[in-house]
Design an enzyme around this catalytic site. Structure first.
Site, short mmCIF file in Angstrom:
data_model
loop_
_atom_site.label_atom_id
_atom_site.label_comp_id
_atom_site.label_asym_id
_atom_site.label_seq_id
_atom_site.Cartn_x
_atom_site.Cartn_y
_atom_site.Cartn_z
N ASN A 33 1.21 0.18 5.94
CA ASN A 33 1.66 -0.39 4.86
C ASN A 33 2.37 -1.69 5.39
OD1 ASN A 33 2.67 -1.40 2.38
ND2 ASN A 33 4.62 -0.36 2.75
N CYS B 15 0.86 -1.20 0.05
CA CYS B 15 -0.03 -0.04 0.19
C CYS B 15 0.88 1.18 0.07
CB CYS B 15 -0.74 0.03 1.30
SG CYS B 15 -1.79 -1.50 1.49
N ARG C 66 1.44 1.74 -5.84
CA ARG C 66 1.69 0.70 -4.87
C ARG C 66 0.45 0.22 -4.42
NH1 ARG C 66 6.33 1.20 -2.04
NH2 ARG C 66 5.41 0.18 -0.37
#
Ligand code: F6R
Length: 611
Positions: free
Chosen positions: A99, A2, A27
């Protein structure tokens, strides 16, 4: 994979965050969100499923004014793409973006639920938020609550956290997921990658594991997460252009994705095995051991590079678990009236989860009464939604049309599945499984080491970039790697290339060999090494220029090839992963030298959604 971004400064934060997220969309892009301090110093959160432009248009009318905030663009790993699963997540006054992958989220969540915490998403991330919230209620400072919470979290993370009690402050911390900080004039940024703030500053600090950063409008302080000791950091001046920065400084997405493989493979393994117990966590396949025990036949179905994974999967499953496999190209499977006996099972392999032929084959198999496991990279894709069970590869979005990191993570998934099946059938014992795990856990590091071959591959590419034909030879589990090397060269450099099982050369292709024909031979140090050395000799004696990919230390290969690329040693099943690396690099460099459009080759599409 992410993307996260955070901003503290004098500008209006939300447009800065949205701009940063757009730069990070590579991403992940299945949902997005922002959090910000409003005029009353309360935290507002806005999220939506879909792309960043959807988020942007949904909040435009609000004319939000804020100077501190966080943003997130998501590539789902735990929980489908939806507004509830989009970040930022909130627990009480704690709001965060993440992330990475939390390995022990299930146990943490169950524990927190018992203590009365109410969860609103299916994500692994939300547990971190609740943990920080629970520790901040014990009278700890914001920083100490983060420190305490992270003591209990296993896995990879880059986090941006805000707290309603301390407006205009962001805490950021990382472990095994990327996090960088941008330093402007009275303004500060955190992000998963530099392009997110390159428009505003080129002064960057690269954060290391277990560093906790505290950012306010007045400045930044960095300390060690565990010891609280202050950390001093150099500022790096970034000279990349914005387009280069989007590719992490690489010239093409394909090259970036090749170099991302250590991370992609590590993420695909993460949380999926319990090495001490010698078990593959079957819930990661949404399966139970009893589903596997009775399996008597497996069909592996896919297209293109994913079909090469299927071919290798057959070697893994039949050797480890002794279950017979048939491998089909999806467009053939659906029309050949396959006979699917009772207790058989279909594995479809697809990066995108949207390939029309693969979906049609999957539906055909389900119509015939078979259960389907999808090994897939895109959460919530058609294949994943319609399959009976799913194993997600965690390679993150693959942008280059030529598949690289998706391929090696598919092989990682097949390796795990084969071990799980062999264990369920009682074929592998705990000691054997531990050995297979031990080799797997070393794989990301070995792939990293294998990537050091890049400069040598470039030299070979220079020698052969103008040839018209290329022959790739392999045997056994590496025969599909010969097919894969040839496909990559064809599709991005437009050179005609063929992959062959090396023993089959004398039945035809040998007639093609002359001094204009390079022959790339996969010659790992395994039980058929002598056989492939003979095949190389046959090619050499007919004028063919032989390039070999061999296992480090296997010096006897040197006498049979003009160029040898030595690769780190691993076990039989993981050799294809390591040996695909120089082949992907070779195709890449040849294509660049021939001035081809590497990331978007002619006539091809990333996801083939038509028959
Ligand atoms: C080759 C390549 C294609 C895909 C194929 C299947 O580099 O990328 O051959 O492997 O189109 O795509 P997925 O895996 O998305 O089903």
């Amino acid at each position: 994979m992410c993307g996260i971004v955070g901003y503290v400064g004098k500008r209006n934060a939300v447009p800065v965050l949205i701009n940063g997220l757009k730069r990070l969309e590579y991403r992940g892009y299945d949902s997005a969100g922002v959090a910000f301090f409003d005029r009353d110093n309360r935290i507002g959160v806005r999220r939506c499923a879909g792309k960043i432009k959807d988020l942007e248009s949904s909040i435009k009318r609000e004319k939000i004014k804020s100077f501190t905030g966080l943003g997130h663009t998501r590539w789902a790993t735990h929980g489908r793409p939806s507004e509830e699963n989009a970040h930022p997540h909130r627990a009480g006054g704690i709001v965060l973006v993440h992330n990475g992958i939390i390995e022990n989220y299930f146990e943490l969540r169950e524990d927190l639920k018992r203590k009365g915490h109410v969860f609103t998403s299916e994500t692994d991330t939300e547990v971190i938020c609740h943990l920080i919230h629970s520790y901040s209620k014990d009278g700890r400072s914001f920083e100490d609550a983060v420190r305490e919470a992270l003591k209990h979290v296993e896995g990879a993370y880059a986090l941006g956290v805000i707290n309603e009690k301390e407006p205009d402050k962001i805490l950021a911390v990382k472990k095994d997921s990327p996090l960088v900080m941008g330093l402007g004039d009275g303004e500060f940024f955190i992000a998963s990658d530099i392009p997110a703030f390159l428009k505003y500053t080129r002064d960057v600090m690269i954060l290391e594991n277990n560093e906790l950063v505290s950012i306010t409008g007045k400045g930044v302080s960095i300390s060690n997460l565990a010891t609280k000791k202050p950390v001093k950091k150099e500022i790096t001046k970034i000279t990349w252009s914005p387009t280069m920065a989007e590719k992490g400084g690489y010239r093409h997405f394909m090259l970036k994705e090749i170099f991302e493989q250590p991370r992609a493979i590590a993420d695909t393994i993460r949380g999926r095995i319990s090495p001490e117990k010698g078990v593959v966590n079957l819930e990661e396949f949404s399966m139970k051991a009893k589903d596997l025990e009775k399996l008597s036949k497996i069909f592996l179905v896919a297209c293109g590079t994913s079909w090469h994974s299927a071919l290798i999967g057959k070697y893994m499953i039949e050797n480890m678990a002794k279950v017979p496999c048939e491998v089909d190209i999806a467009s053939e499977f659906r029309y050949r009236n396959p006979i699917i006996p009772k207790n058989s099972f279909i594995i479809v392999i697809t990066q995108s989860g949207e390939t029309a032929d693969t979906i049609a084959a999957q539906r055909e198999a389900q119509k015939l009464g078979a259960k389907v496991l999808s090994i897939c990279n895109v959460v919530g894709s058609t294949s994943a939604r319609e399959a009976d069970s799913v194993f997600y590869t965690h390679s993150g979005p693959e942008i280059g049309v030529a598949s690289t990191k998706a391929f090696t993570t598919q092989l990682t998934g097949l390796y795990l599945f084969s071990i799980a099946l062999a264990k369920a059938k009682g074929i592998l014992n705990k000691r054997e499984i531990k050995e297979l795990f031990s080799e797997l856990l070393q794989l990301p590091e070995k792939v990293e080491k294998a990537l050091h071959i890049n400069a040598q591959v470039l030299k070979i590419a220079r020698k052969f970039s103008q040839v018209h034909d290329f022959l790739y030879l392999g045997r056994g589990i590496n025969y599909p790697i010969a097919l894969e090397g040839a496909l990559k060269l064809k599709e991005i450099s437009y050179i005609h290339a063929e992959g062959y099982p090396a023993g089959e050369m004398k039945h035809g292709p040998i007639a093609l060999i002359d001094n204009n024909m390079p022959v790339l031979a996969l010659a790992p140090d395994d039980k058929v090494l002598e056989k492939i050395l003979s095949n190389m000799e046959e090619a050499k004696s007919r004028g063919g220029k032989v390039i070999a990919v061999a296992t480090e230390g296997s010096t006897k290969v040197l006498a049979h090839a003009s160029d040898v690329l030595f690769m780190p040693k691993t076990n039989y099943y993981l050799t294809p992963i390591i040996f695909s690396i120089p082949l992907h690099l070779l195709a890449y460099h040849v294509a660049v030298l021939r001035k081809c459009n590497v990331d978007q080759p002619r006539n091809l599409a990333k996801s083939v959604t038509v028959e």
